[in-house]
Design a protein around this motif. Structure first.
Motif, PDB file in Angstrom:
ATOM      1  N   ILE A   1      14.197  32.105  27.290  1.00  0.00           N
ATOM      2  CA  ILE A   1      13.514  31.956  28.461  1.00  0.00           C
ATOM      3  C   ILE A   1      12.772  30.741  29.249  1.00  0.00           C
ATOM      4  CG2 ILE A   1      12.477  33.059  30.788  1.00  0.00           C
ATOM      5  CD1 ILE A   1      12.898  36.116  29.622  1.00  0.00           C
ATOM      6  N   THR A   2      11.950  30.198  27.984  1.00  0.00           N
ATOM      7  CA  THR A   2      10.984  29.004  28.361  1.00  0.00           C
ATOM      8  C   THR A   2      12.574  27.838  28.742  1.00  0.00           C
ATOM      9  OG1 THR A   2      10.424  28.877  26.035  1.00  0.00           O
ATOM     10  CG2 THR A   2       9.085  30.111  27.622  1.00  0.00           C
ATOM     11  N   PHE A   3      13.706  27.687  27.604  1.00  0.00           N
ATOM     12  CA  PHE A   3      14.325  26.804  27.626  1.00  0.00           C
ATOM     13  C   PHE A   3      14.895  26.883  28.730  1.00  0.00           C
ATOM     14  CE2 PHE A   3      17.757  24.566  25.312  1.00  0.00           C
ATOM     15  CZ  PHE A   3      17.346  23.906  24.577  1.00  0.00           C
ATOM     16  N   THR A   4      16.101  27.660  28.715  1.00  0.00           N
ATOM     17  CA  THR A   4      16.893  27.702  30.359  1.00  0.00           C
ATOM     18  C   THR A   4      15.782  27.289  31.621  1.00  0.00           C
ATOM     19  OG1 THR A   4      17.833  29.398  28.709  1.00  0.00           O
ATOM     20  CG2 THR A   4      18.104  29.095  31.537  1.00  0.00           C
TER      21      THR A   4
ATOM     22  N   ALA B   1      15.764  17.572  27.107  1.00  0.00           N
ATOM     23  CA  ALA B   1      13.766  16.552  27.218  1.00  0.00           C
ATOM     24  C   ALA B   1      12.911  17.933  27.320  1.00  0.00           C
ATOM     25  CB  ALA B   1      13.719  15.729  27.180  1.00  0.00           C
ATOM     26  N   CYS B   2      13.273  18.607  28.767  1.00  0.00           N
ATOM     27  CA  CYS B   2      12.469  19.195  29.533  1.00  0.00           C
ATOM     28  C   CYS B   2      12.321  20.371  29.024  1.00  0.00           C
ATOM     29  CB  CYS B   2      12.725  19.397  31.037  1.00  0.00           C
ATOM     30  SG  CYS B   2      12.486  17.653  31.775  1.00  0.00           S
ATOM     31  N   ALA B   3      13.643  21.096  28.308  1.00  0.00           N
ATOM     32  CA  ALA B   3      13.582  21.850  27.982  1.00  0.00           C
ATOM     33  C   ALA B   3      13.523  22.328  26.150  1.00  0.00           C
ATOM     34  CB  ALA B   3      15.107  22.302  27.915  1.00  0.00           C
ATOM     35  N   VAL B   4      13.053  21.172  25.281  1.00  0.00           N
ATOM     36  CA  VAL B   4      12.317  21.742  24.369  1.00  0.00           C
ATOM     37  C   VAL B   4      10.736  20.809  24.679  1.00  0.00           C
ATOM     38  CG1 VAL B   4      11.815  19.290  22.256  1.00  0.00           C
ATOM     39  CG2 VAL B   4      14.183  20.444  22.711  1.00  0.00           C
ATOM     40  N   MET B   5      10.368  20.435  25.134  1.00  0.00           N
ATOM     41  CA  MET B   5       8.974  19.942  25.612  1.00  0.00           C
ATOM     42  C   MET B   5       8.286  21.268  25.725  1.00  0.00           C
ATOM     43  SD  MET B   5       6.260  19.936  27.722  1.00  0.00           S
ATOM     44  CE  MET B   5       7.612  19.420  29.291  1.00  0.00           C
TER      45      MET B   5
ATOM     46  N   SER C   1       9.438  24.263  25.957  1.00  0.00           N
ATOM     47  CA  SER C   1       9.307  25.400  25.197  1.00  0.00           C
ATOM     48  C   SER C   1       8.392  25.187  23.152  1.00  0.00           C
ATOM     49  CB  SER C   1      10.957  25.564  23.485  1.00  0.00           C
ATOM     50  OG  SER C   1      11.819  25.842  25.461  1.00  0.00           O
ATOM     51  N   THR C   2       7.829  24.127  23.012  1.00  0.00           N
ATOM     52  CA  THR C   2       6.778  23.858  22.151  1.00  0.00           C
ATOM     53  C   THR C   2       6.182  24.097  22.680  1.00  0.00           C
ATOM     54  OG1 THR C   2       8.690  21.992  21.376  1.00  0.00           O
ATOM     55  CG2 THR C   2       6.377  22.206  20.639  1.00  0.00           C
ATOM     56  N   TYR C   3       5.860  23.634  23.681  1.00  0.00           N
ATOM     57  CA  TYR C   3       4.805  23.964  25.103  1.00  0.00           C
ATOM     58  C   TYR C   3       4.061  25.617  24.590  1.00  0.00           C
ATOM     59  CZ  TYR C   3       1.194  24.970  28.876  1.00  0.00           C
ATOM     60  OH  TYR C   3      -0.047  25.188  29.489  1.00  0.00           O
ATOM     61  N   GLU C   4       5.008  26.446  25.729  1.00  0.00           N
ATOM     62  CA  GLU C   4       4.794  27.790  25.555  1.00  0.00           C
ATOM     63  C   GLU C   4       4.542  28.324  24.573  1.00  0.00           C
ATOM     64  OE1 GLU C   4       3.931  29.361  28.102  1.00  0.00           O
ATOM     65  OE2 GLU C   4       5.350  28.439  29.857  1.00  0.00           O
ATOM     66  N   ILE C   5       5.186  27.832  23.184  1.00  0.00           N
ATOM     67  CA  ILE C   5       5.586  28.504  21.917  1.00  0.00           C
ATOM     68  C   ILE C   5       4.292  28.337  21.294  1.00  0.00           C
ATOM     69  CG2 ILE C   5       5.989  28.064  18.906  1.00  0.00           C
ATOM     70  CD1 ILE C   5       9.218  27.923  20.453  1.00  0.00           C
ATOM     71  N   GLY C   6       3.852  27.025  21.527  1.00  0.00           N
ATOM     72  CA  GLY C   6       2.392  27.034  21.186  1.00  0.00           C
ATOM     73  C   GLY C   6       1.000  27.302  21.936  1.00  0.00           C
TER      74      GLY C   6
END
Length: 180
Positions: A69-72, A145-149, A151-156
């Motif tokens: 969901i966050t990636f998409t 780039a936005c998807a990875v950024m 998703s990483t933020y939300e996981i953290g």
């Protein structure tokens, strides 16, 4: 300067020369077009990201967003913002190319023209589609780039939220244990 490899000494000399020639405002050349591109990009990105995340969470019946969901949401919102602000990126790139060409020919650049003047020139030369040159490469770069950024933020964020909750629970149970 970004397109050349300069040592710190060369960079210092270049900055000194710019300030000596054009004053302290030379250090902020390009601020206007950058803000015209980046501020709307961020506003659109975050708004669309939050709306997309909320919609996908509701669609899939989850309170907490999953990685997908966050990636998409990140990829889609980044794509929307990249497309909407592409004309300002084209202007920035055009300016950089023109300055580089003048420098290569050892011609000092004339006074910088406004962003909207350059947009008008691009439209005159290439039509409206000229403002969207590089559409696909920008999308290919920005969406992932936005998807990875994000998703990483939300996981953290999720990791540290859970960790803090566990710590509070542990402190609470230790406090209850010692007070008995």
């Amino acid at each position: 300067m970004q397109s050349r490899k300069l040592s710190y000494r060369e960079l210092h000399v270049c900055l000194q020369s710019s300030v000596a020639t054009d004053g302290w405002l030379a250090l902020w050349k390009g601020l206007g077009p950058t803000l015209l591109r980046d501020v709307p990009f961020s506003a659109m990105y975050w708004y669309n990201y939050e709306q997309g995340k909320k919609w996908l969470c509701e669609k899939y019946g989850t309170r907490e967003p999953t990685f997908m969901i966050t990636f998409t949401s990140g990829a889609v919102s980044g794509s929307i913002a990249a497309i909407a602000t592409l004309p300002f990126d084209v202007v920035k790139t055009r300016r950089q190319i023109e300055l580089g060409e003048l420098e290569a020919l050892n011609i000092s650049p004339k006074k910088s023209t406004s962003t909207f003047h350059i947009m008008g020139r691009i439209i005159t030369e290439n039509g409206i589609s000229g403002l969207f040159a590089g559409f696909l490469p920008r999308l290919i770069k920005v969406a992932p780039a936005c998807a990875v950024m994000i998703s990483t933020y939300e996981i953290g964020k999720s990791f540290f939220r859970k960790r803090n909750a566990d710590r509070e629970l542990q402190k609470s149970s230790e406090h209850n244990f010692t007070s008995e």
